[in-house]
Design a protein around this motif. Structure first.
Motif, PDB file in Angstrom:
ATOM      1  N   LYS A 173     -76.884  90.893 -37.490  1.00 33.84           N
ATOM      2  CA  LYS A 173     -76.173  89.612 -37.415  1.00 33.84           C
ATOM      3  C   LYS A 173     -75.307  89.563 -36.160  1.00 33.84           C
ATOM      4  N   TYR A 174     -74.637  90.675 -35.884  1.00 37.85           N
ATOM      5  CA  TYR A 174     -73.803  90.759 -34.688  1.00 37.85           C
ATOM      6  C   TYR A 174     -74.652  90.544 -33.435  1.00 37.85           C
ATOM      7  N   ALA A 175     -75.795  91.243 -33.373  1.00 39.82           N
ATOM      8  CA  ALA A 175     -76.663  91.164 -32.189  1.00 39.82           C
ATOM      9  C   ALA A 175     -77.163  89.731 -31.978  1.00 39.82           C
ATOM     10  N   VAL A 176     -77.629  89.116 -33.067  1.00 44.79           N
ATOM     11  CA  VAL A 176     -78.177  87.760 -32.958  1.00 44.79           C
ATOM     12  C   VAL A 176     -77.105  86.794 -32.471  1.00 44.79           C
ATOM     13  N   SER A 177     -75.896  86.892 -33.065  1.00 47.52           N
ATOM     14  CA  SER A 177     -74.885  85.911 -32.682  1.00 47.52           C
ATOM     15  C   SER A 177     -74.433  86.133 -31.242  1.00 47.52           C
ATOM     16  N   GLN A 178     -74.388  87.377 -30.788  1.00 45.04           N
ATOM     17  CA  GLN A 178     -74.028  87.644 -29.393  1.00 45.04           C
ATOM     18  C   GLN A 178     -75.079  87.068 -28.433  1.00 45.04           C
ATOM     19  N   ASP A 210     -72.403  95.719 -21.244  1.00 46.32           N
ATOM     20  CA  ASP A 210     -71.134  96.076 -21.872  1.00 46.32           C
ATOM     21  C   ASP A 210     -71.092  95.799 -23.372  1.00 46.32           C
ATOM     22  N   ASP A 211     -72.270  95.708 -23.967  1.00 42.77           N
ATOM     23  CA  ASP A 211     -72.309  95.414 -25.393  1.00 42.77           C
ATOM     24  C   ASP A 211     -73.504  96.142 -26.008  1.00 42.77           C
ATOM     25  N   ALA A 212     -73.389  96.501 -27.278  1.00 42.61           N
ATOM     26  CA  ALA A 212     -74.475  97.202 -27.965  1.00 42.61           C
ATOM     27  C   ALA A 212     -74.175  97.229 -29.451  1.00 42.61           C
ATOM     28  N   ILE A 213     -75.170  97.625 -30.234  1.00 41.17           N
ATOM     29  CA  ILE A 213     -74.956  97.904 -31.650  1.00 41.17           C
ATOM     30  C   ILE A 213     -75.593  99.257 -31.939  1.00 41.17           C
TER      31      ILE A 213
END
Lengths: 405, 405
Positions: free
Chosen positions: B214-219, B359-362
């Motif tokens: 969910k985090y990845a999709v919204s980002q 600068d972002d990842a999960i």
């Protein structure tokens, strides 16, 4: 009293020089000045061979028009000229129209393809920022694609340059420097790359001193260029070109990239607007006005000025366009002040330098023949001079070429 | 006495790990080691999404094989494997053949297109250095071409990514960072660019924790990606793709670039050589040997190892391939020394981090869920770890990622 309105079409060498000189000559209350240009930037046409080869980034060959105009005196309109209604004294733009009391047409030239089939569709041009960037990308794409093919097609790596005039030779100079970089970047064996220059005339750089031409040809041949002189391009196809020498049967040269660098004609707006022209170029009066139209000046690639010494037109160059711009600005200032005695344009040829890459060139400067490093140095001086003439020292510092030693 | 000959096919994560460990375990007099690879470099498959998007130069994702092998112990042969004659114990190469006593097949995977029409011909792949470089160039070429067109074709600027698995999502993360740069470089209005991700499965990143998904999709949505989930690509054409949700009628999405990032199968050499395989992958014994062939090991994307917990195969990753390489090297050393008691491979999952750009990842690391900057930091630690495992600290210094804060 209504101020006269001066409209300048085009922010190339001629138009921009006219604008910056007019904003110096005329006070805010003397005239309204409108500059119309397709893009919001000016580009150095004489540096496009570098952007095309990929040896200089295209952002280095352009600068923002707003950086050199005085916005309190000049209105800048970003639009494309569609047609000039000279009898109604107005200009039709893509998104509107503008009326004028004095008009300066400095719209630049267009590639002349002499009706050769397929050139317009399949050859790349060194014409503006967009076309140069596309040519650079196209060559890179060919090199990148080469490595992905199961059956390697070496002709992808063949680059044909049509025309051994000024632009063609300067592009070849940059290209021969660029090829080793391309080979490294895309893991391509340099022996697979072929560069062929095709010229219909019986010599490279017609009009140049034969000794300098010989130097240029031998330098470029040493760097891998094959010259086909006295050879005409008969057709361009998606696969390459057909060439023929004299009355010979045309033969095919397969090539992934064909560059057309052989001719310039005047702007098509000239003919569309009903001016009497030869290949889009109008033979202007000595005061740079169009015969019969006392309020219309034409400068640069769309104007025709005769070199009385040899009774032939001067070739269109940045140098002549800028000198025309200076005279044009003075003549318009005179007209605004109701002086009818206009200055006659006389071309003062300060010399010509043809680059052969980063560190080599040939030229005649103040009547003296030069080659190699000193010519290359002079080339950069010439390039910086254009910047200085239009934008002053600030622009030279920002966009100048200082890798001169 | 003749020394046994160990031949390792492929210098990816599995093959190169086997090689560097074998050169440590075995003395010069114990065995001849031959490493065969198509290129003279190893590339980081897990970094290719960056080279493909253009956010990292492709030279940064590869290093010279000769820099990590001990040339006194390992002979390196640059060639492409055509077929394995397992009954004659030899390997047919494109330019010769090589016999073996022990064989390690670590040839890597190939894109799986599930028979979807046109994908092989018209879609770009994030498969190797050549394909990634071509994809980058292709997108740049589309952007450069856009500005030269009289009639602007906005679909040139549409990029479709087929597959919302690991590779697809990591590529989207880089791409959304790259698009503003591309728009600046090619004078393109960013609003004209469209990025669409098409995934046939009912979720993005199947198998990942739903909260992280969910985090990845919204980002990614925030950065402009449109997701079409539960939607299958039915066909790829030169103009784009046809997609359909369930039994719906297929509809066309025109796109200048289609990237296929949805599936990996084993190497086609496996089937060509007559090994029993499922989609090119061989279910290996616990000691990593091929059932029935005591001298042949298979590692990496062409091997199949079952995760007993869920009774499904582990997905092919760099992590599993490197761990297999370590076990394989120990087992071959044992065989060379006539020990028949081989070690069983057990996958030790240290976690998985999926990058969403610079600068972002999960990720899940040591069982802990992480997102954002700390996940991005861990991703770089993971990337550097691969370098360390194969080439030691020297290689980390040379090729490592240190932009971690």
């Amino acid at each position: 009293m209504r101020k006269p309105k001066i409209v300048i079409l085009g922010a190339g060498y001629g138009g921009l020089m006219t604008t910056v000189r007019l904003q110096k000559h005329l006070g805010v209350n003397e005239a309204d000045i409108v500059l119309v240009n397709k893009n919001d930037y000016h580009y150095e046409t004489t540096w496009l061979h570098e952007a095309s080869a990929g040896t200089l980034h295209h952002d280095k060959v352009r600068y923002d028009i707003r950086d050199v105009i005085d916005r309190s005196k000049v209105d800048f309109v970003q639009s494309t000229v569609v047609e000039i209604k000279k009898d109604e004294k107005k200009v039709i733009l893509e998104n509107g129209e503008v009326e004028y009391d004095y008009l300066v047409i400095a719209l630049g030239g267009e590639p002349e393809t002499f009706g050769i089939k397929g050139l317009k569709e399949y050859a790349f041009g060194i014409t503006n920022v967009n076309s140069s960037r596309l040519l650079r990308e196209h060559m890179e794409y060919q090199f990148a694609t080469y490595n992905m093919e199961e059956e390697k097609d070496d002709t992808r790596l063949t680059i044909v340059v049509g025309g051994a005039g000024f632009t063609g030779i300067e592009f070849l100079g940059e290209l021969t420097n660029r090829v080793p970089e391309l080979c490294h970047e895309y893991d391509v064996d340099q022996h697979k790359v072929k560069i062929i220059c095709v010229e219909a005339a019986p010599t490279v750089l017609p009009g140049f001193d034969p000794e300098l031409v010989k130097y240029a040809v031998s330098q470029l041949e040493r760097k891998g260029v094959e010259f086909l002189i006295g050879t005409a391009i008969k057709e361009c196809t998606p696969e390459g070109i057909f060439v023929a020498k004299g009355e010979d049967e045309p033969r095919e040269i397969k090539a992934g990239t064909v560059v057309w660098a052989a001719g310039v004609r005047g702007n098509s707006v000239i003919e569309k607007s009903g001016f009497e022209a030869m290949r889009g170029r109008v033979k202007v009066q000595p005061d740079l006005r169009v015969p019969g139209f006392n309020d219309v000046f034409i400068l640069g690639d769309s104007s025709l000025v005769i070199n009385e010494e040899i009774n032939r037109p001067y070739p269109p160059t940045a140098q002549i366009a800028m000198q025309q711009g200076e005279v044009c600005a003075r003549n318009i200032a005179a007209l605004v002040r109701n002086k009818q005695d206009l200055e006659e344009f006389k071309f003062d040829n300060k010399g010509t330098v043809c680059s052969l890459g980063e560190d080599d060139a040939i030229g005649v400067v103040f009547g003296k023949k030069i080659t190699g490093a000193s010519a290359s140095f002079m080339k950069k001086v010439v390039d910086n001079r254009s910047l200085y003439m239009i934008g002053g020292a600030g622009l030279v510092l920002k966009k100048g070429k200082f890798n001169i030693f």
